[in-house]
Design an enzyme around this catalytic site. Sequence first.
Site, PDB file in Angstrom:
ATOM      1  N   ASP A 120       0.927  -1.251   0.121  1.00 38.64           N
ATOM      2  CA  ASP A 120       0.127  -0.083   0.026  1.00 38.64           C
ATOM      3  C   ASP A 120       0.923   1.137  -0.088  1.00 38.64           C
ATOM      4  OD1 ASP A 120      -2.133   1.792   0.169  1.00 38.64           O
ATOM      5  OD2 ASP A 120      -2.582   0.998   2.229  1.00 38.64           O
ATOM      6  N   GLY A 212      -8.277   9.722   7.445  1.00 33.73           N
ATOM      7  CA  GLY A 212      -7.725  10.875   7.103  1.00 33.73           C
ATOM      8  C   GLY A 212      -6.228  11.058   7.256  1.00 33.73           C
ATOM      9  N   SER A 214      -4.301   8.679   6.626  1.00 32.69           N
ATOM     10  CA  SER A 214      -3.747   7.672   5.651  1.00 32.69           C
ATOM     11  C   SER A 214      -2.660   8.275   4.600  1.00 32.69           C
ATOM     12  CB  SER A 214      -4.969   6.911   4.579  1.00 32.69           C
ATOM     13  OG  SER A 214      -5.549   6.075   5.133  1.00 32.69           O
TER      14      SER A 214
END
Length: 272
Positions: A120, A212, A214
């Site tokens: 990710d 938020g 992230s």
Amino acid sequence: MLRLLSALLLVALASGSALPFYNPSSRVVNGEEAEAHSWPPQVLLQYQVSGGWSFTCGGSLIDPDWVLTAGHCISSSRKYRVVLGEHDRTVTEGPEQVISVAATFVHPQWNSSCLSCGNDIALLKLSHSAELTPEVQPICPPPRGYILPHGTKCYVIGWGRLSTGGQTANKLQQALLPVVDYAHCSQKDWWGSSVKETMVCAGGGDSSACNGDSGGPLICSGVNCKWEVYGVVSFGSSLGCNTLKKPTVFTRVSAFIDWIIGIIGGYPRCLC
Ligand SMILES: *[C@@H]1O[C@H](CO)[C@@H](O)[C@H](O)[C@H]1NC(C)=O
């Protein structure tokens, strides 16, 4: 936006009955307001909506031309820009630099249907170089493969939610999070097999990242530099951002140094 995932809900998630949390606005829980401009690599990521720009994620400036963020922050159909030197999102304070994103590079193995699979991570090429000022400075990654010892104190930083389901922050927040090593984090009552060795866990107690945050950094005192970016905020528990034994999970930057160098075409021009 922190993506939320519960080990207990993995089967349900796969069947689509309980989608992972994917809210563009969240913030550090039980943290504190950061001193303005005390984290000069911190990036605010926005995407274009009709009539303006919407906050979606955090990121880290690692080179005057490159921002590191999470793969799940990027959608190929959207147009992005970054705000550097930001503190209060609602006020123009002076040091901000707004730069559009010229190209996005999401890790080729990132799978949006499988948060616990890892990878990710994404890089954003800026349309022009950031001007380096006291408020805007690129942070270095850790050495390739470096693993932080259990209990190392790091900071998570972001404008994400102040509490689970609560409001996002206007002013940048920071929270001190101790690293939870893989041996602890992969225990059954912690994250079990949802956490991989290419991830870093931190927290698991009172403080955490939240929706938020992230894409934003886990910043730790470095091996080579005073501060280094060890993690990229990836996911947390759908039971709540600061659930006990469900620390925030980060992409471990030291596992992706070769990918970063390959995309940038050299080692990032960061400041130590
Ligand atoms: C992405 O993850 C899902 C869920 O685990 C899996 O079914 C799918 O095959 C994966 N896609 C790729 C391209 O690996």
